[in-house]
Scaffold this active site. Structure first.
Site, PDB file in Angstrom:
ATOM      1  N   CYS A  48       0.811  -0.759  -0.102  1.00  0.00           N
ATOM      2  CA  CYS A  48      -0.025   0.175   0.034  1.00  0.00           C
ATOM      3  C   CYS A  48       0.722   1.021   0.131  1.00  0.00           C
ATOM      4  O   CYS A  48       1.705   1.326   0.587  1.00  0.00           O
ATOM      5  CB  CYS A  48      -0.966   0.326   1.248  1.00  0.00           C
ATOM      6  SG  CYS A  48      -2.407  -1.107   1.323  1.00  0.00           S
ATOM      7  N   ARG A  72       3.671  -0.239  -5.365  1.00  0.00           N
ATOM      8  CA  ARG A  72       3.584  -0.216  -3.634  1.00  0.00           C
ATOM      9  C   ARG A  72       2.139  -1.993  -3.573  1.00  0.00           C
ATOM     10  O   ARG A  72       1.999  -2.141  -2.391  1.00  0.00           O
ATOM     11  CB  ARG A  72       3.388   0.588  -2.532  1.00  0.00           C
ATOM     12  CG  ARG A  72       4.847   1.528  -2.752  1.00  0.00           C
ATOM     13  CD  ARG A  72       4.314   2.096  -1.729  1.00  0.00           C
ATOM     14  NE  ARG A  72       4.248   1.843  -0.492  1.00  0.00           N
ATOM     15  CZ  ARG A  72       6.210   1.994   0.285  1.00  0.00           C
ATOM     16  NH1 ARG A  72       6.953   2.170   0.119  1.00  0.00           N
ATOM     17  NH2 ARG A  72       5.484   1.309   1.427  1.00  0.00           N
ATOM     18  N   TRP A  80      -2.596  -2.666  -1.617  1.00  0.00           N
ATOM     19  CA  TRP A  80      -2.150  -4.001  -1.902  1.00  0.00           C
ATOM     20  C   TRP A  80      -3.519  -4.702  -1.058  1.00  0.00           C
ATOM     21  O   TRP A  80      -2.559  -4.662   0.186  1.00  0.00           O
ATOM     22  CB  TRP A  80      -1.449  -4.041  -2.062  1.00  0.00           C
ATOM     23  CG  TRP A  80      -0.958  -5.881  -1.839  1.00  0.00           C
ATOM     24  CD1 TRP A  80      -0.785  -7.094  -3.290  1.00  0.00           C
ATOM     25  CD2 TRP A  80      -0.771  -6.794  -1.299  1.00  0.00           C
ATOM     26  NE1 TRP A  80      -0.035  -7.732  -2.594  1.00  0.00           N
ATOM     27  CE2 TRP A  80      -0.191  -7.844  -1.027  1.00  0.00           C
ATOM     28  CE3 TRP A  80      -0.292  -6.929   0.129  1.00  0.00           C
ATOM     29  CZ2 TRP A  80       0.084  -9.155  -0.768  1.00  0.00           C
ATOM     30  CZ3 TRP A  80      -0.579  -8.182   1.208  1.00  0.00           C
ATOM     31  CH2 TRP A  80       0.269  -9.049   0.471  1.00  0.00           C
ATOM     32  N   ASN A  85      -1.089   2.152   5.713  1.00  0.00           N
ATOM     33  CA  ASN A  85      -0.739   0.942   4.929  1.00  0.00           C
ATOM     34  C   ASN A  85       0.280   0.108   6.473  1.00  0.00           C
ATOM     35  O   ASN A  85       1.265   0.540   7.139  1.00  0.00           O
ATOM     36  CB  ASN A  85       0.890   1.785   4.607  1.00  0.00           C
ATOM     37  CG  ASN A  85       1.945   0.904   4.086  1.00  0.00           C
ATOM     38  OD1 ASN A  85       1.450  -0.380   3.318  1.00  0.00           O
ATOM     39  ND2 ASN A  85       3.117   1.484   3.684  1.00  0.00           N
ATOM     40  N   GLY A  86      -0.187  -0.971   5.961  1.00  0.00           N
ATOM     41  CA  GLY A  86      -0.214  -1.788   7.457  1.00  0.00           C
ATOM     42  C   GLY A  86      -1.380  -3.035   7.749  1.00  0.00           C
ATOM     43  O   GLY A  86      -2.513  -2.766   6.511  1.00  0.00           O
ATOM     44  N   GLU A 137      16.541 -18.795  -9.064  1.00  0.00           N
ATOM     45  CA  GLU A 137      16.054 -16.540  -9.223  1.00  0.00           C
ATOM     46  C   GLU A 137      15.293 -17.059 -10.187  1.00  0.00           C
ATOM     47  O   GLU A 137      14.319 -15.900 -11.251  1.00  0.00           O
ATOM     48  CB  GLU A 137      16.922 -16.209  -9.134  1.00  0.00           C
ATOM     49  CG  GLU A 137      16.906 -15.330  -9.433  1.00  0.00           C
ATOM     50  CD  GLU A 137      16.011 -13.708  -8.925  1.00  0.00           C
ATOM     51  OE1 GLU A 137      15.589 -14.265  -8.003  1.00  0.00           O
ATOM     52  OE2 GLU A 137      15.973 -12.504  -9.205  1.00  0.00           O
ATOM     53  N   LYS A 162      11.667 -15.959 -11.401  1.00  0.00           N
ATOM     54  CA  LYS A 162      11.231 -14.742 -12.530  1.00  0.00           C
ATOM     55  C   LYS A 162      10.170 -14.831 -13.386  1.00  0.00           C
ATOM     56  O   LYS A 162       8.793 -14.538 -13.593  1.00  0.00           O
ATOM     57  CB  LYS A 162      11.921 -14.229 -13.528  1.00  0.00           C
ATOM     58  CG  LYS A 162      13.447 -13.346 -12.472  1.00  0.00           C
ATOM     59  CD  LYS A 162      12.481 -12.452 -12.437  1.00  0.00           C
ATOM     60  CE  LYS A 162      13.353 -11.742 -11.497  1.00  0.00           C
ATOM     61  NZ  LYS A 162      14.009 -11.493  -9.509  1.00  0.00           N
ATOM     62  N   GLU A 204       6.416 -15.238 -11.288  1.00  0.00           N
ATOM     63  CA  GLU A 204       5.897 -13.742 -10.928  1.00  0.00           C
ATOM     64  C   GLU A 204       5.359 -12.926 -11.653  1.00  0.00           C
ATOM     65  O   GLU A 204       4.902 -12.880 -11.596  1.00  0.00           O
ATOM     66  CB  GLU A 204       6.476 -12.984  -9.519  1.00  0.00           C
ATOM     67  CG  GLU A 204       8.006 -12.608 -10.586  1.00  0.00           C
ATOM     68  CD  GLU A 204       8.845 -11.640  -9.306  1.00  0.00           C
ATOM     69  OE1 GLU A 204       8.663 -10.751  -8.282  1.00  0.00           O
ATOM     70  OE2 GLU A 204       9.936 -11.650  -9.453  1.00  0.00           O
ATOM     71  N   HIS A 226      16.008 -38.011  -6.318  1.00  0.00           N
ATOM     72  CA  HIS A 226      15.141 -37.813  -5.263  1.00  0.00           C
ATOM     73  C   HIS A 226      13.815 -37.597  -5.088  1.00  0.00           C
ATOM     74  O   HIS A 226      13.615 -37.200  -4.376  1.00  0.00           O
ATOM     75  CB  HIS A 226      16.710 -37.344  -4.140  1.00  0.00           C
ATOM     76  CG  HIS A 226      17.711 -37.609  -3.847  1.00  0.00           C
ATOM     77  ND1 HIS A 226      18.304 -38.769  -3.813  1.00  0.00           N
ATOM     78  CD2 HIS A 226      19.016 -36.293  -4.343  1.00  0.00           C
ATOM     79  CE1 HIS A 226      19.472 -39.277  -4.030  1.00  0.00           C
ATOM     80  NE2 HIS A 226      19.899 -38.162  -4.234  1.00  0.00           N
ATOM     81  N   LYS A 276       6.029  -4.013  -5.150  1.00  0.00           N
ATOM     82  CA  LYS A 276       7.460  -4.232  -5.004  1.00  0.00           C
ATOM     83  C   LYS A 276       7.751  -3.825  -3.576  1.00  0.00           C
ATOM     84  O   LYS A 276       9.407  -4.570  -3.180  1.00  0.00           O
ATOM     85  CB  LYS A 276       7.730  -2.369  -6.141  1.00  0.00           C
ATOM     86  CG  LYS A 276       9.028  -2.156  -5.892  1.00  0.00           C
ATOM     87  CD  LYS A 276       9.592  -3.126  -7.180  1.00  0.00           C
ATOM     88  CE  LYS A 276      11.054  -2.578  -7.530  1.00  0.00           C
ATOM     89  NZ  LYS A 276      11.624  -3.909  -8.247  1.00  0.00           N
TER      90      LYS A 276
HETATM   91  O1  M6R Z   1      13.191  -4.550  -1.155  1.00  0.00           O
HETATM   92  P1  M6R Z   1      13.287  -6.839  -1.239  1.00  0.00           P
HETATM   93  O2  M6R Z   1      14.799  -6.271  -2.053  1.00  0.00           O
HETATM   94  O3  M6R Z   1      13.602  -6.653   0.280  1.00  0.00           O
HETATM   95  O4  M6R Z   1      11.961  -7.367  -1.521  1.00  0.00           O
HETATM   96  C1  M6R Z   1      12.678  -9.016  -1.277  1.00  0.00           C
HETATM   97  C2  M6R Z   1      11.178  -9.313  -2.062  1.00  0.00           C
HETATM   98  O5  M6R Z   1       9.938  -8.782  -2.229  1.00  0.00           O
HETATM   99  C3  M6R Z   1      11.817  -9.127  -3.568  1.00  0.00           C
HETATM  100  O6  M6R Z   1      12.478  -9.592  -3.945  1.00  0.00           O
HETATM  101  C4  M6R Z   1      10.768 -10.448  -4.662  1.00  0.00           C
HETATM  102  O7  M6R Z   1      10.711 -11.572  -4.810  1.00  0.00           O
HETATM  103  C5  M6R Z   1      10.362  -9.715  -6.855  1.00  0.00           C
HETATM  104  N1  M6R Z   1       9.278  -9.150  -6.854  1.00  0.00           N
HETATM  105  C6  M6R Z   1      11.241 -10.904  -6.511  1.00  0.00           C
HETATM  106  O8  M6R Z   1      11.190 -10.438  -8.368  1.00  0.00           O
END
Ligand code: M6R
Length: 606
Positions: A2, A27, A74, A98-99, A478, A482, A485, A501, A601
């Site tokens: 948020c 956000r 959010w 926000n929270g 990673e 990607k 998401e 395994h 984000k």
């Molecule tokens: O701002 P941060 O690096 O602490 O965020 C951590 C994760 O939320 C962030 O890396 C998230 O996994 C990304 N969307 C990945 O692309």
């Protein structure tokens, strides 16, 4: 998550609030809303979905008012619809939040018993009624203090009052909040990015503080109501950093920027003349650090895992890693000579911040590796190692991942030479190689057209796997993250040697599997694992590095070759095609690449 914004001015504020909300959309983007105060009346407009929907509604309503608050949501409590969108208002006050208010159920019961009627399913609405209740018998400041005392959980708040023509109250616990200073107007925002187009003069609220803004006055208070003096900081980076230029998406721009961001970061840490690493003002004797714990979430956690491999390879230090949301609730045995390193792009991730706070409270040595240097994690760690990659706007982390890995690699090299784990000559050679990294990333970016074609297979897949061993394993994780998401394709990252395994059972005819097999120490082993999945029908995309030797395997569906480098640096190069693979897979599906569904984000809730 948020984003909140507040502006008190002498001119109408609704379009400036909308502008800031657009910047805060990273956000949260499931609903948005705005409230302004005009001639003693609070006007409120809310919309489901993006800020552009809200903008249309505001134009219809012709919103007036020179004080106002806005919100992008959010959802945590209550589905994302117009009723649950913020602001939430009573006859007297309007609030953006926000929270999460953890004791909202108990508070709601109490407020209902006092005759308050609730409209939404949100936790936020209790704040509206609580303050309305206290205002019956207290002045504004005391009502705020009493209300804040009752709240458990995390919050950043912006509040306007029907009978206070140019006043906004801001308050924070856990979630970030900044105040901006302008000519004849002042601002409140979840981050400096939201305020950037209006001012570069910023202060940050600390946990437990609140503030009162009028168009010509800003006052800060601690939780007991005593006045607090604040430093005014001047922000540096330019507006253009926040523009996607000719790129279709921020993510595309951020991937292409990587050679430059790596170069900038190398410039900050490497002494070109002596081929040495500069880490100035480190508060402890680096030689006395005997172990390290690296903590992060999501992509940042993957960079911690990557760093563990480097630290183990280059130093004799004990290295452990942890996911922040796990670390914070585990029974921790804090160690005096251990360095706790918190990795975060935003520097606001709630779980990472809570883990840092826990270490600080136990007097541990804390260091952060962050991108946003004004963030809470940067401010509260004992020492900061910035990654210098400029604002990252796309929700999927790309250039920040490379930046985090780079700083952690540099840090491991420095410790290795200080502890005499690495001889000076090897150290200097590694630094020389590192200086060439931006160029290698630039050349690897040219694998573009091949990946575009390959990505269709992933777009249509039911599921996929990403395999790697050793240095390539964190990169496999990673790559899978990607794809999940961005393209919403099930993707699992796995150590290639573990397939037998259990997960091998998942492989069926035509399943796309990415195998990361650079020509490093693990190469032969990974190629054997690759053959095992090919034998079971997998469609393998092999990502390796250029070499004069042919890959000795049959039936590989596709091969992508990244540039060659020393083994330490190959993870950077392997990452690039995986970023593009996810990007093009999502593009083909027409998804919103910079704002994938259900995500945000900056993850400022637990
Ligand atoms: O701002 P941060 O690096 O602490 O965020 C951590 C994760 O939320 C962030 O890396 C998230 O996994 C990304 N969307 C990945 O692309």
């Amino acid at each position: 998550m948020c984003g909140i914004i507040g502006i008190t001015s002498s001119k109408p504020v609704s379009s400036a609030i909308i502008n800031s909300l657009r910047k805060l959309e990273y956000r949260g983007y499931d609903s948005a809303g705005l409230a302004t105060l005009s001639e003693g009346i609070i006007n409120e407009v809310k919309s489901e979905g993006r800020v552009e929907n809200l903008e249309k509604n505001i134009a219809i309503k012709n919103m007036q008012g020179s004080v106002g608050i806005g919100h992008v949501r959010w959802a945590t409590h209550g589905i994302p619809n117009t009723i649950n969108a913020h602001p939430h208002s009573s006859n007297n006050v309007s609030i953006v939040h926000n929270g999460i208010i953890e004791n909202s159920t108990i508070l709601k019961k109490f407020l209902i018993s006092k005759g308050h009627k609730f409209k939404s399913q949100t936790d936020t609405e209790v704040i509206v009624h609580l303050i309305t209740e206290y205002l019956k018998e207290n002045d504004l400041k005391n009502s705020i203090i009493k209300m804040l005392n009752q709240l458990h959980g995390s919050f950043a708040l912006g509040i306007i009052f029907k009978d206070q023509p140019d006043l906004i109250v801001g308050a924070r616990r856990g979630s970030p909040l900044a105040v901006g200073y302008g000519p004849n107007e002042n601002y409140l925002g979840s981050d400096s990015y939201a305020l950037k187009s209006m001012t570069n003069k910023i202060s940050y609220l600390n946990d437990g503080e609140f503030c009162i803004l009028k168009k010509n006055l800003v006052e800060f208070f601690n939780e007991k109501g005593a006045k607090v003096n604040k430093k005014v900081l001047e922000l540096s980076s330019s507006e253009q950093d926040y523009d996607k230029g000719d790129f279709k998406h921020f993510m595309a721009k951020e991937i292409e920027e990587q050679p430059t961001t790596l170069k900038n970061c190398i410039k900050e840490y490497i002494d070109n003349i002596n081929n040495d690493i500069n880490i100035y003002n480190f508060p402890w004797d680096l030689k006395k650090i005997s172990s390290i714990t690296l903590i992060g979430c999501g992509t940042a956690y993957h960079s911690c895992l990557m760093a563990k491999y480097w630290f183990e390879e280059l130093t004799s230090l004990d290295v452990t890693i942890d996911i922040a949301s796990e670390f914070r609730y585990r029974k921790n045995r804090f160690k005096k000579d251990n360095l706790y390193v918190f990795v975060s792009q935003s520097g606001e991730t709630a779980d990472t911040y809570a883990a840092l706070d826990l270490c600080n409270k136990n007097n541990m040595k804390t260091c952060s590796v962050v991108n946003v240097i004004e963030s809470s994690i940067a401010r509260d760690a004992n020492f900061v190692l910035p990654i210098h990659c400029g604002p990252e706007i796309g929700v999927a982390s790309t250039k920040a991942f490379l930046g985090q890995m780079l700083v952690l690699y540099i840090f491991s090299l420095k410790l290795s030479v200080l502890n005499k784990d690495l001889d000076k000559k090897t150290y200097v050679n590694k630094i020389k190689d590192l200086k060439n990294l931006p160029k290698l990333v630039e050349e690897t970016l040219l694998t573009e057209s091949k990946i575009q074609t390959i990505s269709s297979t992933f777009t249509d897949a039911k599921g996929s796997m990403f395999l790697g061993r050793g240095f390539s394993y964190p990169i496999a994780l990673e790559g899978a993250l990607k794809l999940k998401e961005l393209a919403y394709v099930h993707a699992e990252g796995y150590p290639a040697g573990e397939m037998k395994h259990g997960p091998l059972a998942l492989i069926e005819d035509g399943m796309p599997v990415v195998v990361l097999a650079p020509r490093d120490n693990y190469y032969q082993k990974t190629i054997s694992n690759m053959q095992e999945v090919i034998a079971r029908g997998a469609k393998v995309l092999l990502i390796t590095n250029k070499s004069k030797d042919e890959v000795m395997s049959e039936n590989i569906w596709q091969t992508i070759e990244v540039e060659s480098a020393n083994d330490d640096l190959l993870p950077f190069l392997l990452t690039v095609p995986l970023q593009k693979l996810a990007y093009y897979s999502a593009l083909k599906k027409g998804y919103d690449i910079d704002k994938p569904r259900n995500l945000a984000k900056s993850v400022t809730v637990e």
